[in-house]
Enzyme design. Structure first.
Site, PDB file in Angstrom:
ATOM      1  N   ASN A  88      15.133  81.705  88.551  1.00 51.08           N
ATOM      2  CA  ASN A  88      14.060  82.093  88.885  1.00 51.08           C
ATOM      3  C   ASN A  88      13.219  81.644  89.881  1.00 51.08           C
ATOM      4  OD1 ASN A  88      14.237  84.838  87.396  1.00 51.08           O
ATOM      5  ND2 ASN A  88      14.432  83.441  85.574  1.00 51.08           N
TER       6      ASN A  88
ATOM      7  N   ARG B 225       6.582  78.398  84.967  1.00 53.42           N
ATOM      8  CA  ARG B 225       5.587  79.428  85.903  1.00 53.42           C
ATOM      9  C   ARG B 225       4.355  78.899  85.746  1.00 53.42           C
ATOM     10  NH1 ARG B 225       8.491  84.127  82.580  1.00 53.42           N
ATOM     11  NH2 ARG B 225       8.618  82.275  81.181  1.00 53.42           N
TER      12      ARG B 225
ATOM     13  N   ASN C 263      24.206  83.655  67.628  1.00 54.17           N
ATOM     14  CA  ASN C 263      23.536  82.397  68.125  1.00 54.17           C
ATOM     15  C   ASN C 263      22.310  81.884  67.375  1.00 54.17           C
ATOM     16  OD1 ASN C 263      22.570  80.231  69.675  1.00 54.17           O
ATOM     17  ND2 ASN C 263      22.632  81.382  71.569  1.00 54.17           N
TER      18      ASN C 263
ATOM     19  N   ASN D 196      14.318  75.724  79.743  1.00 56.27           N
ATOM     20  CA  ASN D 196      13.788  74.893  78.660  1.00 56.27           C
ATOM     21  C   ASN D 196      14.466  73.444  78.465  1.00 56.27           C
ATOM     22  OD1 ASN D 196      11.258  74.525  77.694  1.00 56.27           O
ATOM     23  ND2 ASN D 196      11.956  75.268  75.540  1.00 56.27           N
TER      24      ASN D 196
ATOM     25  N   ARG E 113      11.337  67.763  76.254  1.00 53.36           N
ATOM     26  CA  ARG E 113      12.080  66.410  76.142  1.00 53.36           C
ATOM     27  C   ARG E 113      12.058  65.805  77.373  1.00 53.36           C
ATOM     28  NH1 ARG E 113      17.486  69.547  74.605  1.00 53.36           N
ATOM     29  NH2 ARG E 113      16.238  71.294  74.554  1.00 53.36           N
TER      30      ARG E 113
ATOM     31  N   ARG F  56      28.256  80.613  68.108  1.00 51.91           N
ATOM     32  CA  ARG F  56      27.945  79.415  68.813  1.00 51.91           C
ATOM     33  C   ARG F  56      27.264  78.062  68.057  1.00 51.91           C
ATOM     34  NH1 ARG F  56      23.922  79.370  73.428  1.00 51.91           N
ATOM     35  NH2 ARG F  56      24.216  77.823  74.477  1.00 51.91           N
TER      36      ARG F  56
ATOM     37  N   HIS G 155      22.085  73.771  84.986  1.00 53.87           N
ATOM     38  CA  HIS G 155      21.511  74.631  83.908  1.00 53.87           C
ATOM     39  C   HIS G 155      19.954  74.216  83.727  1.00 53.87           C
ATOM     40  CE1 HIS G 155      21.790  77.157  80.292  1.00 53.87           C
ATOM     41  NE2 HIS G 155      20.674  76.219  79.965  1.00 53.87           N
ATOM     42  N   LEU G 156      19.225  74.720  84.415  1.00 51.32           N
ATOM     43  CA  LEU G 156      17.800  74.493  84.181  1.00 51.32           C
ATOM     44  C   LEU G 156      16.743  75.563  83.623  1.00 51.32           C
ATOM     45  CD1 LEU G 156      17.342  73.350  88.091  1.00 51.32           C
ATOM     46  CD2 LEU G 156      18.153  71.919  86.240  1.00 51.32           C
TER      47      LEU G 156
ATOM     48  N   GLU H 296      25.683  83.302  78.398  1.00 50.86           N
ATOM     49  CA  GLU H 296      26.420  82.585  77.341  1.00 50.86           C
ATOM     50  C   GLU H 296      26.985  83.441  76.433  1.00 50.86           C
ATOM     51  OE1 GLU H 296      22.812  80.546  77.380  1.00 50.86           O
ATOM     52  OE2 GLU H 296      24.124  78.536  76.929  1.00 50.86           O
TER      53      GLU H 296
ATOM     54  N   HIS I 115      25.516  72.394  76.810  1.00 49.33           N
ATOM     55  CA  HIS I 115      25.275  73.601  77.509  1.00 49.33           C
ATOM     56  C   HIS I 115      26.731  73.855  77.894  1.00 49.33           C
ATOM     57  CE1 HIS I 115      20.930  72.545  78.430  1.00 49.33           C
ATOM     58  NE2 HIS I 115      20.949  73.666  77.519  1.00 49.33           N
TER      59      HIS I 115
HETATM   60  P1  ADP Z   1      15.992  78.147  76.901  1.00 47.42           P
HETATM   61  O1  ADP Z   1      17.317  79.000  76.863  1.00 47.42           O
HETATM   62  O2  ADP Z   1      16.600  76.641  77.165  1.00 47.42           O
HETATM   63  O3  ADP Z   1      15.036  78.290  76.062  1.00 47.42           O
HETATM   64  P2  ADP Z   1      15.779  79.708  79.431  1.00 47.42           P
HETATM   65  O4  ADP Z   1      17.052  79.474  80.273  1.00 47.42           O
HETATM   66  O5  ADP Z   1      15.239  81.024  78.842  1.00 47.42           O
HETATM   67  O6  ADP Z   1      15.377  78.521  78.347  1.00 47.42           O
HETATM   68  O7  ADP Z   1      14.493  79.177  80.457  1.00 47.42           O
HETATM   69  C1  ADP Z   1      13.140  79.126  80.118  1.00 47.42           C
HETATM   70  C2  ADP Z   1      12.338  78.696  80.711  1.00 47.42           C
HETATM   71  O8  ADP Z   1      12.594  79.413  82.213  1.00 47.42           O
HETATM   72  C3  ADP Z   1      10.781  78.836  80.649  1.00 47.42           C
HETATM   73  O9  ADP Z   1      10.331  77.823  80.000  1.00 47.42           O
HETATM   74  C4  ADP Z   1      10.351  79.056  82.188  1.00 47.42           C
HETATM   75  O10 ADP Z   1       9.873  77.566  82.271  1.00 47.42           O
HETATM   76  C5  ADP Z   1      11.225  79.096  83.118  1.00 47.42           C
HETATM   77  N1  ADP Z   1      11.270  80.419  83.815  1.00 47.42           N
HETATM   78  C6  ADP Z   1      11.467  81.717  83.521  1.00 47.42           C
HETATM   79  N2  ADP Z   1      11.182  82.491  84.350  1.00 47.42           N
HETATM   80  C7  ADP Z   1      10.555  81.871  85.289  1.00 47.42           C
HETATM   81  C8  ADP Z   1      10.018  82.373  86.660  1.00 47.42           C
HETATM   82  N3  ADP Z   1      10.247  83.480  87.213  1.00 47.42           N
HETATM   83  N4  ADP Z   1      10.006  81.082  87.615  1.00 47.42           N
HETATM   84  C9  ADP Z   1       9.751  80.052  86.967  1.00 47.42           C
HETATM   85  N5  ADP Z   1      10.454  79.630  85.897  1.00 47.42           N
HETATM   86  C10 ADP Z   1      10.649  80.478  84.974  1.00 47.42           C
END
Ligand code: ADP
Length: 404
Positions: free
Chosen positions: A338, A288, A7, A215, A245, A95, A212-213, A388, A184
């Site tokens: 999380n 966070r 990926n 970044n 974004r 991917r 799917h929340l 994934e 996604h």
């Molecule tokens: P991507 O794969 O799109 O880069 P992820 O799914 O890894 O994103 O999510 C990253 C985001 O998750 C971080 O930017 C952070 O905001 C959030 N995150 C990770 N751990 C926590 C937590 N314990 N509490 C709140 N938000 C969290």
């Protein structure tokens, strides 16, 4: 069967080696800062003994070829590698972000497939070139090993025409492929299958909303196993408020900025991709940090949080209405998995619609097999960690298995 999942992004490359017999991770790694003299290598081997061997160092990673070679070096290291040599890999699953109109399912790579992926580059100029380059490098490095491409758009090929199109002159669709594709897909598909299993239903008998929340973030409406709407569009810029974004926006704003500030297309793209969303609102894009700042009274962090939640609720509500019957709402990815505060805010006041969150379970979903709805809630609410890599490996194994 052993599958190597790759990926890559424009300056990073993630990989996982899975033994599909038991779906066990044998090794995983991440190469960052590709193209720089201080590239970063993280690698972890899950030894057969159960021990984990980890390495972390900096080294020049001149390009993606150097990064993939470094990954192979780690995977085959004499004492600490997961395998003796690349010949122990049965298939590589790549991917690919955008499959355009052409790709609706995972596909075995050949010259025609590479040509077709090349044609999708204008639709995903930031992602697909790196994906394509790494497929070519992997074919050179492992000429005997079948390569499979798994597209992030493919799961959404079932969007009905009324959800698939923009109300623009029809020729833009016909001549340039301007339509909604959604992203996604690998994650939405994985967690939806997992949710159906927990509901004790087949995927074809489950109506779900998957959030799917991370970044990057998107929400998907899944009717009887098929994606029928999703918040991202022709590109991953549409929909929710994300890390950098902004998601949905009046297109007139872009015209206004272009005129008032004489901004070029590239400058506008940079704002939309990298300077907007949570970061644009409060200067931070890690949820966070934003939560902490909001708790200590930072008004811009509070607004960013409120807007993030407001947009999520907008899509959850719209999709519940579109589906008619909803069996479960699923939260996944970094924030979804999380952040109990965000999950609670997304579900607040919706008990009369059948979404009844249990605040205690929401704080410790892992103690309740991920179920965070109260007993008797007409609609279940789950936290399901996305995987994934496993989904790509499963789809790759299926394609390779079907060719015998
Ligand atoms: P991507 O794969 O799109 O880069 P992820 O799914 O890894 O994103 O999510 C990253 C985001 O998750 C971080 O930017 C952070 O905001 C959030 N995150 C990770 N751990 C926590 C937590 N314990 N509490 C709140 N938000 C969290």
């Amino acid at each position: 069967m052993r599958i190597l999942v790759v990926n890559c992004g424009s300056s990073s490359l993630k990989y996982q080696l899975l033994d599909m017999d038991g779906e066990r991770i044998m090794a995983r790694g991440l190469m960052e800062r590709i193209g720089e003299s201080n590239g970063r290598v993280f690698h972890r081997t899950h030894m057969a003994s159960g021990r984990i061997h980890e390495v972390k160092f900096e080294t020049p990673l001149t390009d993606h070829r150097a990064a993939l070679r470094q990954a192979v070096r780690q995977l085959t290291a004499s004492d600490t590698g997961a395998i003796a040599g690349p010949e122990e890999i049965d298939a590589v699953g790549h991917r690919v972000v955008h499959g355009g109109e052409a790709f609706r399912e995972p596909t075995l790579v050949d010259a025609a497939v590479l040509d077709a992926i090349e044609k999708t580059i204008p639709l995903a100029p930031l992602h697909n070139p790196a994906n394509l380059m790494v497929i070519n490098i992997a074919r050179e490095l492992f000429p005997q090993i079948p390569q499979v491409v798994v597209f992030d758009t493919a799961f959404h090929h079932t969007l009905p025409p009324h959800a698939r199109h923009y109300a623009l002159p029809w020729s833009y669709y016909e001549e340039l492929g301007v339509r909604r594709y959604g992203f996604h897909g690998v994650s939405h598909q994985y967690v939806s299958r997992e949710a159906a299993r927990r509901l004790g239903r087949s995927p074809e008998d489950a109506n779900l909303i998957t959030a799917h929340l991370g970044n990057g973030a998107s929400i998907c409406a899944i009717k009887e196993g098929a994606s029928v709407n999703t918040s991202m569009g022709m590109t991953p810029l549409q929909g929710l408020v994300m890390g950098t974004r902004g998601g949905d926006i009046d297109p007139g704003v872009m015209l206004y900025l272009a005129r008032c500030l004489d901004m070029s297309v590239d400058e506008l793209e940079d704002v939309l991709q990298n300077e907007s969303g949570l970061k644009g609102l409060c200067g931070m894009n890690d949820m966070r940090d934003i939560q902490k700042a909001a708790e200590s009274g930072d008004a811009s962090a509070r607004l960013a949080l409120d807007m993030f939640v407001h947009r999520c609720r907008h899509y959850i509500g719209a999709y519940a209405f579109e589906l008619g019957r909803l069996d479960a709402l699923i939260f996944t990815a970094g924030i979804g998995e999380n952040d109990a505060v965000i999950r609670a805010a997304c579900c607040e006041g919706l008990a009369s619609f059948g979404l009844n969150l249990d605040p205690l379970k929401n704080r410790t979903p892992e103690d309740h097999q991920g179920e965070i709805s109260s007993t008797g809630s007409p609609i279940k609410i789950y936290v399901i960690p996305t995987n994934e890599g496993l989904e790509i490996a499963r789809q790759t194994a299926k394609v390779v298995g079907s060719i015998g």
